[in-house]
Structure formats: C-alpha cells, structure tokens
Write a protein that holds these residues in place. Structure first.
Motif, PDB file in Angstrom:
ATOM      1  N   VAL A 117       0.855  -1.182   0.000  1.00 56.99           N
ATOM      2  CA  VAL A 117       0.000   0.000   0.000  1.00 56.99           C
ATOM      3  C   VAL A 117       0.895   1.237   0.000  1.00 56.99           C
ATOM      4  N   THR A 118       0.696   2.087  -0.989  1.00 64.15           N
ATOM      5  CA  THR A 118       1.460   3.331  -1.115  1.00 64.15           C
ATOM      6  C   THR A 118       0.498   4.485  -1.352  1.00 64.15           C
ATOM      7  N   ASP A 119       1.051   5.695  -1.496  1.00 61.15           N
ATOM      8  CA  ASP A 119       0.199   6.860  -1.778  1.00 61.15           C
ATOM      9  C   ASP A 119      -0.553   6.696  -3.088  1.00 61.15           C
ATOM     10  N   GLU A 120       0.042   5.982  -4.034  1.00 56.31           N
ATOM     11  CA  GLU A 120      -0.573   5.810  -5.350  1.00 56.31           C
ATOM     12  C   GLU A 120      -1.404   4.540  -5.466  1.00 56.31           C
ATOM     13  N   ASN A 121      -1.179   3.563  -4.612  1.00 55.32           N
ATOM     14  CA  ASN A 121      -1.812   2.258  -4.738  1.00 55.32           C
ATOM     15  C   ASN A 121      -2.462   1.839  -3.420  1.00 55.32           C
ATOM     16  N   TRP A 122      -3.782   1.920  -3.363  1.00 52.16           N
ATOM     17  CA  TRP A 122      -4.530   1.558  -2.160  1.00 52.16           C
ATOM     18  C   TRP A 122      -5.336   0.278  -2.351  1.00 52.16           C
ATOM     19  N   THR A 123      -5.063  -0.479  -3.397  1.00 49.76           N
ATOM     20  CA  THR A 123      -5.909  -1.632  -3.712  1.00 49.76           C
ATOM     21  C   THR A 123      -5.894  -2.711  -2.633  1.00 49.76           C
ATOM     22  N   ASN A 124      -4.794  -2.884  -1.931  1.00 50.27           N
ATOM     23  CA  ASN A 124      -4.701  -3.926  -0.897  1.00 50.27           C
ATOM     24  C   ASN A 124      -4.986  -3.416   0.514  1.00 50.27           C
ATOM     25  N   PHE A 125      -5.415  -2.165   0.627  1.00 48.98           N
ATOM     26  CA  PHE A 125      -5.652  -1.593   1.954  1.00 48.98           C
ATOM     27  C   PHE A 125      -6.709  -2.371   2.729  1.00 48.98           C
ATOM     28  N   LYS A 126      -7.707  -2.882   2.029  1.00 44.20           N
ATOM     29  CA  LYS A 126      -8.756  -3.649   2.711  1.00 44.20           C
ATOM     30  C   LYS A 126      -8.181  -4.893   3.390  1.00 44.20           C
ATOM     31  N   TYR A 127      -7.143  -5.491   2.800  1.00 43.43           N
ATOM     32  CA  TYR A 127      -6.519  -6.665   3.402  1.00 43.43           C
ATOM     33  C   TYR A 127      -5.719  -6.289   4.650  1.00 43.43           C
ATOM     34  N   VAL A 128      -5.122  -5.117   4.624  1.00 39.18           N
ATOM     35  CA  VAL A 128      -4.414  -4.621   5.808  1.00 39.18           C
ATOM     36  C   VAL A 128      -5.401  -4.470   6.961  1.00 39.18           C
ATOM     37  N   LEU A 129      -6.562  -3.888   6.675  1.00 40.13           N
ATOM     38  CA  LEU A 129      -7.584  -3.720   7.715  1.00 40.13           C
ATOM     39  C   LEU A 129      -8.101  -5.058   8.216  1.00 40.13           C
ATOM     40  N   LEU A 130      -8.236  -6.025   7.316  1.00 42.38           N
ATOM     41  CA  LEU A 130      -8.708  -7.348   7.716  1.00 42.38           C
ATOM     42  C   LEU A 130      -7.688  -8.038   8.628  1.00 42.38           C
ATOM     43  N   VAL A 131      -6.409  -7.979   8.260  1.00 41.02           N
ATOM     44  CA  VAL A 131      -5.359  -8.577   9.096  1.00 41.02           C
ATOM     45  C   VAL A 131      -5.311  -7.879  10.450  1.00 41.02           C
ATOM     46  N   LYS A 132      -5.388  -6.546  10.431  1.00 42.83           N
ATOM     47  CA  LYS A 132      -5.375  -5.776  11.685  1.00 42.83           C
ATOM     48  C   LYS A 132      -6.522  -6.201  12.597  1.00 42.83           C
ATOM     49  N   SER A 133      -7.697  -6.376  12.029  1.00 40.33           N
ATOM     50  CA  SER A 133      -8.857  -6.774  12.827  1.00 40.33           C
ATOM     51  C   SER A 133      -8.694  -8.178  13.385  1.00 40.33           C
ATOM     52  N   LEU A 134      -8.217  -9.098  12.568  1.00 40.51           N
ATOM     53  CA  LEU A 134      -8.071 -10.479  13.019  1.00 40.51           C
ATOM     54  C   LEU A 134      -6.946 -10.644  14.042  1.00 40.51           C
ATOM     55  N   LEU A 135      -5.922  -9.807  13.962  1.00 38.60           N
ATOM     56  CA  LEU A 135      -4.842  -9.871  14.952  1.00 38.60           C
ATOM     57  C   LEU A 135      -5.322  -9.448  16.342  1.00 38.60           C
ATOM     58  N   ARG A 136      -6.453  -8.771  16.394  1.00 33.22           N
ATOM     59  CA  ARG A 136      -7.022  -8.406  17.699  1.00 33.22           C
ATOM     60  C   ARG A 136      -7.517  -9.632  18.463  1.00 33.22           C
ATOM     61  N   LEU A 137      -7.589 -10.782  17.796  1.00 34.40           N
ATOM     62  CA  LEU A 137      -7.962 -12.025  18.480  1.00 34.40           C
ATOM     63  C   LEU A 137      -6.796 -12.590  19.294  1.00 34.40           C
ATOM     64  N   LEU A 138      -5.580 -12.206  18.976  1.00 39.25           N
ATOM     65  CA  LEU A 138      -4.379 -12.738  19.625  1.00 39.25           C
ATOM     66  C   LEU A 138      -4.369 -12.575  21.148  1.00 39.25           C
ATOM     67  N   PRO A 139      -4.749 -11.424  21.706  1.00 38.73           N
ATOM     68  CA  PRO A 139      -4.713 -11.301  23.179  1.00 38.73           C
ATOM     69  C   PRO A 139      -5.606 -12.291  23.921  1.00 38.73           C
ATOM     70  N   ILE A 140      -6.613 -12.830  23.252  1.00 40.57           N
ATOM     71  CA  ILE A 140      -7.504 -13.790  23.909  1.00 40.57           C
ATOM     72  C   ILE A 140      -6.719 -15.024  24.360  1.00 40.57           C
ATOM     73  N   CYS A 141      -5.670 -15.386  23.625  1.00 43.69           N
ATOM     74  CA  CYS A 141      -4.842 -16.542  23.989  1.00 43.69           C
ATOM     75  C   CYS A 141      -4.153 -16.350  25.342  1.00 43.69           C
ATOM     76  N   PHE A 142      -3.888 -15.107  25.713  1.00 39.44           N
ATOM     77  CA  PHE A 142      -3.140 -14.827  26.940  1.00 39.44           C
ATOM     78  C   PHE A 142      -4.037 -14.583  28.159  1.00 39.44           C
ATOM     79  N   VAL A 143      -5.341 -14.474  27.960  1.00 41.10           N
ATOM     80  CA  VAL A 143      -6.253 -14.186  29.071  1.00 41.10           C
ATOM     81  C   VAL A 143      -6.159 -15.240  30.171  1.00 41.10           C
ATOM     82  N   PRO A 144      -6.204 -16.551  29.865  1.00 39.30           N
ATOM     83  CA  PRO A 144      -6.118 -17.533  30.961  1.00 39.30           C
ATOM     84  C   PRO A 144      -4.801 -17.469  31.729  1.00 39.30           C
TER      85      PRO A 144
END
Length: 175
Positions: free
Chosen positions: A128-155
């Motif tokens: 993703v660059t200033d000229e190319n935003w085509t994959n930005f949606k995938y960045v947001l998807l990965v960012k959202s799914l990585l928010r599941l990671l802290p659940i592993c550490f709760v116990p």
C-alpha cells in the motif's frame, strides 16, 4: 460534523462507564476481557466494511457509519479499561496511585507506538502506497483479526475472580 463526532465520542465514554457499573462488575474478569476483545474485533471490522463500501450496499450512508463507529468504539474501549483499573486499584499499595497511573499510561503509549510501527510494516508488506490503495482492505482485515491474539493470553494473565471479589479471593493472599 467532526465536532459532532467528537462530542458523541465523549458521551459514549461516559455510557461505557455506566454500562460497566450497571452490568459487568459482577462478571468474571476473564469473561469481560474475552467478550470485549471479541467486540473490539467486530468494531475494527467496521473499518473494513467502510473501505469495501459494504455500508453503501447495506444502505447505510458514510456519515451514519462513521458516527456509529466513533460512538461505539469508545464504549467498547472503556469496557475494556474499567476492569483493568479496578484490578490494579485492588492490588496497589496506598499512596502509589500516581505511579500506577504512570505505568498504565506508559504501557498504553508503548502499545500505541508498537501498533503504529506494525501498521506501517503491514502497509509495506501489502504494497500500500500513496498511489496504490488496492490492498488496503486486506491490511484492515489482518489488523482486525490480529485483535484475536490477546484472547490466547487471558487464561495466563487474568485472575479468575470478579471485580467485586476481594484480593484474597482472587490471589489467595493480600499483596
């Protein structure tokens, strides 16, 4: 419109405190953290929906969608922080409140900085660059799914008690 969004954001923080006080203070810490983390993932997916224009397909205008995200996000974040503050206040020694607050804010700022750096790395990986935003949606998807990671550490990191329990019940002895 931006002023209205900011106002709604502050009002929603207050609503988050009320929701915690009324409904969540009798829940177990682990249940609160896992539930709120799952809701944070869903809240992050709202950005993905906005970028992919799913909100328009559902008939929700951008303004309402942004207002909903700006209002809902702070409520969820407040629900995440309140049990942490309650747990910390039970464990700290009298007279160390300022130190505790400093440590919590330092960790928060450190997390924000690490997240910013990691976000930059994700943008680079996905091209993703200033000229190319085509994959930005995938960045947001990965960012959202990585928010599941802290659940592993709760116990491992969160005590099994509730915010209403005395310290002795959660840890077996007073600190």
């Amino acid at each position: 419109f931006v002023g209205y969004i900011n106002t709604m954001s502050y009002v929603s923080m207050f609503i988050g405190i009320l929701v915690y006080s009324k409904f969540l203070k009798s829940w177990k810490y682990r249940t609160i953290f896992i539930s709120v983390q799952l809701v944070l993932v869903l809240t992050n997916l709202l950005d993905f929906c906005l970028v992919t224009r799913t909100n328009i397909a559902l008939g929700i205008p951008d303004e309402a969608f942004v207002l909903g995200d700006s209002t809902f996000g702070p409520i969820v974040k407040r629900l995440y922080l309140m049990p942490m503050y309650v747990m910390a206040s039970k464990l700290m020694v009298d007279g160390t409140e300022a130190t505790l607050f400093s440590v919590l804010m330092s960790l928060s700022n450190f997390g924000y900085d690490v997240g910013s750096i990691f976000g930059s790395v994700l943008l680079t990986i996905f091209g993703v660059t200033d000229e190319n935003w085509t994959n930005f949606k995938y960045v947001l998807l990965v960012k959202s799914l990585l928010r599941l990671l802290p659940i592993c550490f709760v116990p491992l990191l969160v005590p099994p008690g509730t915010p209403m329990d005395p310290v002795e019940v959660m840890y077996g002895e007073a600190p």
